[in-house]
Design a protein around this motif. Structure first.
Motif, short mmCIF file in Angstrom:
data_model
loop_
_atom_site.label_atom_id
_atom_site.label_comp_id
_atom_site.label_asym_id
_atom_site.label_seq_id
_atom_site.Cartn_x
_atom_site.Cartn_y
_atom_site.Cartn_z
N ASP A 1 0.83 -1.21 0.00
CA ASP A 1 0.00 0.00 0.00
C ASP A 1 0.87 1.26 0.00
N THR A 2 1.93 1.24 0.78
CA THR A 2 2.81 2.41 0.87
C THR A 2 3.49 2.68 -0.45
N ARG A 3 3.90 1.63 -1.14
CA ARG A 3 4.68 1.78 -2.37
C ARG A 3 3.81 2.00 -3.60
N THR A 4 2.51 1.84 -3.47
CA THR A 4 1.63 1.98 -4.64
C THR A 4 0.48 2.94 -4.35
N GLU A 5 0.78 4.04 -3.73
CA GLU A 5 -0.25 5.04 -3.44
C GLU A 5 -0.71 5.67 -4.76
N PRO A 6 -1.98 5.53 -5.12
CA PRO A 6 -2.45 6.05 -6.41
C PRO A 6 -2.63 7.56 -6.39
N ALA A 7 -2.41 8.17 -7.55
CA ALA A 7 -2.57 9.62 -7.67
C ALA A 7 -3.90 10.00 -8.34
N THR A 8 -4.53 9.06 -9.04
CA THR A 8 -5.77 9.34 -9.75
C THR A 8 -6.76 8.20 -9.52
N TRP A 9 -8.01 8.43 -9.89
CA TRP A 9 -9.03 7.39 -9.77
C TRP A 9 -8.68 6.19 -10.65
N ALA A 10 -8.21 6.43 -11.85
CA ALA A 10 -7.84 5.32 -12.74
C ALA A 10 -6.71 4.50 -12.14
N GLU A 11 -5.74 5.14 -11.54
CA GLU A 11 -4.65 4.41 -10.89
C GLU A 11 -5.17 3.61 -9.70
N ARG A 12 -6.12 4.18 -8.98
CA ARG A 12 -6.71 3.46 -7.85
C ARG A 12 -7.42 2.20 -8.32
N LEU B 1 -6.84 0.52 -11.13
CA LEU B 1 -5.89 -0.45 -11.66
C LEU B 1 -5.09 -1.10 -10.54
N ARG B 2 -4.78 -0.35 -9.51
CA ARG B 2 -4.08 -0.96 -8.38
C ARG B 2 -4.90 -2.10 -7.79
N GLY B 3 -6.19 -1.87 -7.61
CA GLY B 3 -7.03 -2.93 -7.08
C GLY B 3 -7.14 -4.10 -8.04
N TYR B 4 -7.29 -3.80 -9.32
CA TYR B 4 -7.44 -4.85 -10.34
C TYR B 4 -6.20 -5.73 -10.40
N VAL B 5 -5.03 -5.11 -10.42
CA VAL B 5 -3.78 -5.87 -10.52
C VAL B 5 -3.42 -6.51 -9.18
N GLY C 1 0.67 -0.21 -14.15
CA GLY C 1 0.40 -1.62 -13.96
C GLY C 1 1.67 -2.42 -13.74
N ARG C 2 2.73 -2.07 -14.45
CA ARG C 2 4.00 -2.78 -14.27
C ARG C 2 4.57 -2.52 -12.88
N ARG C 3 4.42 -1.30 -12.41
CA ARG C 3 4.88 -0.99 -11.04
C ARG C 3 4.08 -1.78 -10.01
N VAL C 4 2.76 -1.78 -10.18
CA VAL C 4 1.90 -2.47 -9.21
C VAL C 4 2.16 -3.97 -9.20
N VAL C 5 2.30 -4.58 -10.36
CA VAL C 5 2.52 -6.02 -10.38
C VAL C 5 3.88 -6.36 -9.78
N VAL D 1 -13.94 -7.34 -10.36
CA VAL D 1 -13.05 -7.48 -11.51
C VAL D 1 -13.72 -6.94 -12.76
N GLU D 2 -14.95 -7.37 -13.00
CA GLU D 2 -15.67 -6.91 -14.19
C GLU D 2 -15.94 -5.42 -14.12
N ALA D 3 -16.24 -4.91 -12.93
CA ALA D 3 -16.49 -3.48 -12.79
C ALA D 3 -15.24 -2.68 -13.11
N ALA D 4 -14.08 -3.15 -12.67
CA ALA D 4 -12.83 -2.46 -12.96
C ALA D 4 -12.51 -2.51 -14.44
N VAL D 5 -12.72 -3.67 -15.06
CA VAL D 5 -12.46 -3.79 -16.50
C VAL D 5 -13.33 -2.82 -17.29
N ALA D 6 -14.61 -2.76 -16.94
CA ALA D 6 -15.53 -1.87 -17.66
C ALA D 6 -15.12 -0.41 -17.50
N ALA D 7 -14.81 -0.01 -16.28
CA ALA D 7 -14.47 1.39 -16.03
C ALA D 7 -13.15 1.77 -16.69
#
Length: 239
Positions: free
Chosen positions: A87-98, A100-104, A163-167, A138-144
């Protein structure tokens, strides 16, 4: 009637179930935080519903833990801080990053738990697989995310990097678990062997059975990377 697991089976199942319950509890916290930070009412309601579902999934796992161990809360507490570094290393800056962080992040942890589930007793395995199959988020994140990236090449490029950073951080978390939790390493190795030997995970291998050719942690991480690549392809993003 399903036979009760042997002592070594029980210990391994408790280890995995405690991790799954802790991850679902963390998912509740994350979805609730997402709801607070949602950009509109639709997203807020969606994420709050997901938080409620995470609680229901967590409690199903806690019930099974209670059948196998006298103090399921203490078992879950052993994994209470398991995602702090992530969580500390992947603090999202935008809604899209948030999103994708959850999705990945959830994708990698769920894939690990699915794989490891094939290394425990049948009743615990079936519960874990069923709980992790309940993945409307998962489907909700993919759609958004697909909608947001459809006409925005710059956003797609930024999210591919994110995504590469998060994974990378997700796989580091799994690697630390494998090195610090021998029980998880055992069930993951057995799970990978079960899947490889039958293609379905249907195997006679039992917890405690000798496995001199058991996969190394790198093999587990490689399998998770393959699944991550498939996941990102759903978004048309480069893994």
């Amino acid at each position: 009637m399903t036979p009760e697991p042997r002592d070594e089976e029980r210990a391994d199942a408790v280890e995995l179930l405690a991790l799954v319950a802790a991850l679902e509890d963390h998912a509740f916290v994350r979805f609730a935080a997402d709801a607070v930070n949602a950009p509109d009412a639709h997203q807020r309601l969606t994420r709050s519903r997901m938080a409620a579902l995470a609680v229901a999934r967590r409690d199903r796992v806690l019930d099974r833990l209670g059948e196998l161990d006298g103090d399921p809360v203490a078992q879950v507490d052993r994994f209470d801080r398991v995602l702090d570094d992530f969580d500390t290393r992947t603090e999202p800056a935008t809604w899209a990053e948030r999103l994708l962080r959850g999705y990945v992040g959830c994708g990698v942890s769920d894939d690990f738990c699915r794989l490891a589930a094939w290394g425990v007793d049948a009743q615990s395995r079936d519960l874990v697989l069923d709980v992790l199959d309940d993945a409307d988020h998962v489907e909700a994140a993919v759609a958004a995310l697909s909608g947001a990236c459809a006409d925005d090449a710059a956003l797609s490029s930024r999210l591919a990097l994110w995504g590469r950073r998060v994974v990378g951080e997700s796989l580091q978390t799994v690697s630390r678990l494998l090195s610090s939790r021998p029980g998880l390493a055992r069930v993951a190795a057995r799970g990978l062997l079960a899947i490889a030997s039958s293609g379905t995970g249907d195997t006679k291998a039992r917890p405690g059975d000798a496995a001199p050719d058991a996969p190394q942690p790198a093999s587990v991480l490689n399998q998770l990377t393959v699944e991550h690549t498939r996941r990102m392809s759903k978004l048309s993003l480069t893994a």
